[in-house]
Design an enzyme around this catalytic site. Structure first.
Site, PDB file in Angstrom:
ATOM      1  N   ASP A  63       0.857  -1.182   0.000  1.00  0.00           N
ATOM      2  CA  ASP A  63       0.000   0.000   0.000  1.00  0.00           C
ATOM      3  C   ASP A  63       0.895   1.234   0.000  1.00  0.00           C
ATOM      4  O   ASP A  63       1.713   1.412   0.902  1.00  0.00           O
ATOM      5  CB  ASP A  63      -0.876  -0.038   1.265  1.00  0.00           C
ATOM      6  CG  ASP A  63      -2.093   0.861   1.130  1.00  0.00           C
ATOM      7  OD1 ASP A  63      -2.077   1.759   0.265  1.00  0.00           O
ATOM      8  OD2 ASP A  63      -3.049   0.665   1.904  1.00  0.00           O
ATOM      9  N   ASP A  69      -3.500   2.399  -5.838  1.00  0.00           N
ATOM     10  CA  ASP A  69      -2.319   2.487  -4.974  1.00  0.00           C
ATOM     11  C   ASP A  69      -2.115   1.273  -4.071  1.00  0.00           C
ATOM     12  O   ASP A  69      -1.395   1.361  -3.089  1.00  0.00           O
ATOM     13  CB  ASP A  69      -2.396   3.748  -4.117  1.00  0.00           C
ATOM     14  CG  ASP A  69      -3.570   3.718  -3.149  1.00  0.00           C
ATOM     15  OD1 ASP A  69      -4.490   2.921  -3.368  1.00  0.00           O
ATOM     16  OD2 ASP A  69      -3.558   4.496  -2.181  1.00  0.00           O
ATOM     17  N   GLU A  70      -2.752   0.145  -4.411  1.00  0.00           N
ATOM     18  CA  GLU A  70      -2.605  -1.042  -3.575  1.00  0.00           C
ATOM     19  C   GLU A  70      -2.543  -2.282  -4.436  1.00  0.00           C
ATOM     20  O   GLU A  70      -3.077  -2.294  -5.538  1.00  0.00           O
ATOM     21  CB  GLU A  70      -3.839  -1.250  -2.683  1.00  0.00           C
ATOM     22  CG  GLU A  70      -4.045  -0.281  -1.597  1.00  0.00           C
ATOM     23  CD  GLU A  70      -5.334  -0.590  -0.862  1.00  0.00           C
ATOM     24  OE1 GLU A  70      -5.692  -1.779  -0.758  1.00  0.00           O
ATOM     25  OE2 GLU A  70      -5.982   0.360  -0.428  1.00  0.00           O
TER      26      GLU A  70
END
Length: 417
Positions: free
Chosen positions: A27, A121-122
């Site tokens: 993350d 974003d992960e």
DNA sequence: TCTGGGGTCCTAGGACCC
DNA sequence: TCTGGGGTCCTAGGACCC
């Protein structure tokens, strides 16, 4: 190391046996804000909030100095400014975020082929098969963190566990800029003290309803009989919660989920009752949806209109059509009809168009188009039109001009108008 | 200065079929 | 004839996640 707040968060790769924790959740820390700060290094230690210009915008991202004031994602910007009046507000640049996201994801791809993206974003990584090349999971996690920082300047946090769910919780605990390994044998000891809100699928509403039944921690849920849990939150959620609380999460890391729907929506600066105004917005959105559908190679059967009124009540009306379509014109006609069937209604705060029940288009099966074009074209439409005519102010002729597809004559049949 | 925009999943009722 | 039951599709709404 906890470079940003001085506490010790990072677990040394050597100190824990991570061989039972081959699922990584990576993350990026305060992603949008961190990307903006790459260009504004002088602001790194200042509270920074990323949010749109609108008076009605909410916080998209906040860096850690801003979070110290209680500023979090999704709170209204107005509230953020009350909490932290001296925060610097930066406008989002989604194109830039996609660029950095792709860079980071390709670092993951170099480590293992089993990468499941979660938003921008992960990602989950299954590194069970990679240990022969890169070492145990904790070592792979550190390798990733190092490469991400060296190649992008961004920090990320990693959780390593035996299941996706626990890996995700672990990365949250490791933030910012840390690694947390939860070996399989320690899963329950890790889980049970956590508040129930930590469980996937437990938001404000479910948390409140469970708290009324005296359930506070994940351990409480684990020891609640399955039947009474199901009565409290429903059949499916009850089973899921019970499993998660007991460390059971059999979902594999899967490389690609198929899209189920494609839509756009917009909140007006000022609530609108103007039928022409609403229609122009519907046309703009239907056109953008159609472009994304064609570029992705989808046709859809169900058209959904979404309205949020000035009192924030939200309704949706849908219609399933006989002939699946990917044409903005067609989507617009349907959504307009749905809208006029509503009759009089309160002022509109938000309006949206969505297509559901997607299936591959005939053209897609013939392999004609590049899927990545979709977003760019849809955004080009919206950006170009908004830049030239102002948001929500264009007429059909202007839109036709702005949304005419690039490319050669073989694409001519893609033109909506 | 109250509450974005992209989605997924679940529930529940009614229609309809066998 | 007072009334089943399973399955699927459609619709509306809501919770939740990033």
């Amino acid at each position: 190391m906890g470079r940003q707040d001085g506490t010790t968060r990072q677990v040394s790769a050597a100190s824990v046996d991570s061989s039972s924790a081959p699922i990584l959740h990576v993350d990026l820390d305060a992603f949008f804000a961190s990307v903006e700060l790459l260009d504004r290094p002088e602001l790194v230690n200042v509270p920074v909030v990323v949010a749109g210009k609108s008076l009605r915008s909410v916080v998209t991202a906040a860096n850690y100095p801003a979070r110290k004031f209680g500023v979090r994602s999704a709170i209204p910007l107005s509230q953020a400014m009350r909490l932290c009046p001296h925060a610097i507000v930066l406008e989002p640049h989604f194109e830039k975020y996609r660029h950095y996201s792709a860079k980071v994801m390709s670092i993951f791809d170099d480590v293992t082929p089993i990468v499941e993206r979660l938003g921008i974003d992960e990602a989950f990584l299954d590194v069970a098969g990679a240990r022969g090349v890169f070492g145990p999971p904790a070592q792979i996690a550190e390798l990733i963190r190092t490469r991400v920082f060296e190649q992008t300047g961004l920090r990320c946090s990693v959780g390593a566990a035996s299941t996706k769910f626990v890996a995700k919780l672990a990365s949250g605990r490791a933030k910012p800029d840390g690694l947390l390994v939860v070996p399989a044998a320690e899963t329950l000891a890790f889980l049970h003290p956590l508040p129930i809100g930590a469980l996937w699928g437990v938001g404000a509403a479910t948390e409140e309803s469970l708290r009324k039944r005296g359930l506070v921690t994940v351990g409480d849920i684990a020891s609640t009989p399955l039947a009474s849990l199901k009565r409290a939150v429903g059949e499916a959620s009850g089973q899921k919660l019970h499993d998660l609380a007991n460390g059971i999460d059999p979902r594999p890391v899967t490389t690609r989920a198929v899209e189920k729907s494609i839509g756009h929506e917009m909140t007006f600066e000022h609530d609108s009752v103007d039928g022409d105004h609403l229609n122009r917005e519907l046309l703009r959105q239907a056109t953008a949806v159609g472009e994304r559908m064609r570029a992705g190679g989808w046709v859809g059967r169900t058209v959904v209109l979404k309205l949020r009124y000035s009192d924030f009540t939200t309704i949706s009306r849908s219609k399933t059509i006989a002939e699946p379509t990917d044409l903005g014109r067609r989507i617009y006609e349907e959504v307009r009809e749905i809208h006029s069937a509503l009759g009089e209604h309160p002022p509109v705060r938000l309006i949206g168009v969505r297509m559901e029940q997607l299936s591959p288009s005939a053209e897609h099966q013939a392999g004609l188009w590049d899927a990545d074009e979709g977003w760019r074209e849809a955004e080009d439409t919206i950006d170009a039109v908004s830049a030239r005519f102002g948001r929500g102010t264009l007429g059909p002729a202007a839109l036709l001009k702005a949304s005419a597809p690039r490319g050669d004559a073989s694409n001519a049949h893609r033109i909506d108008y």
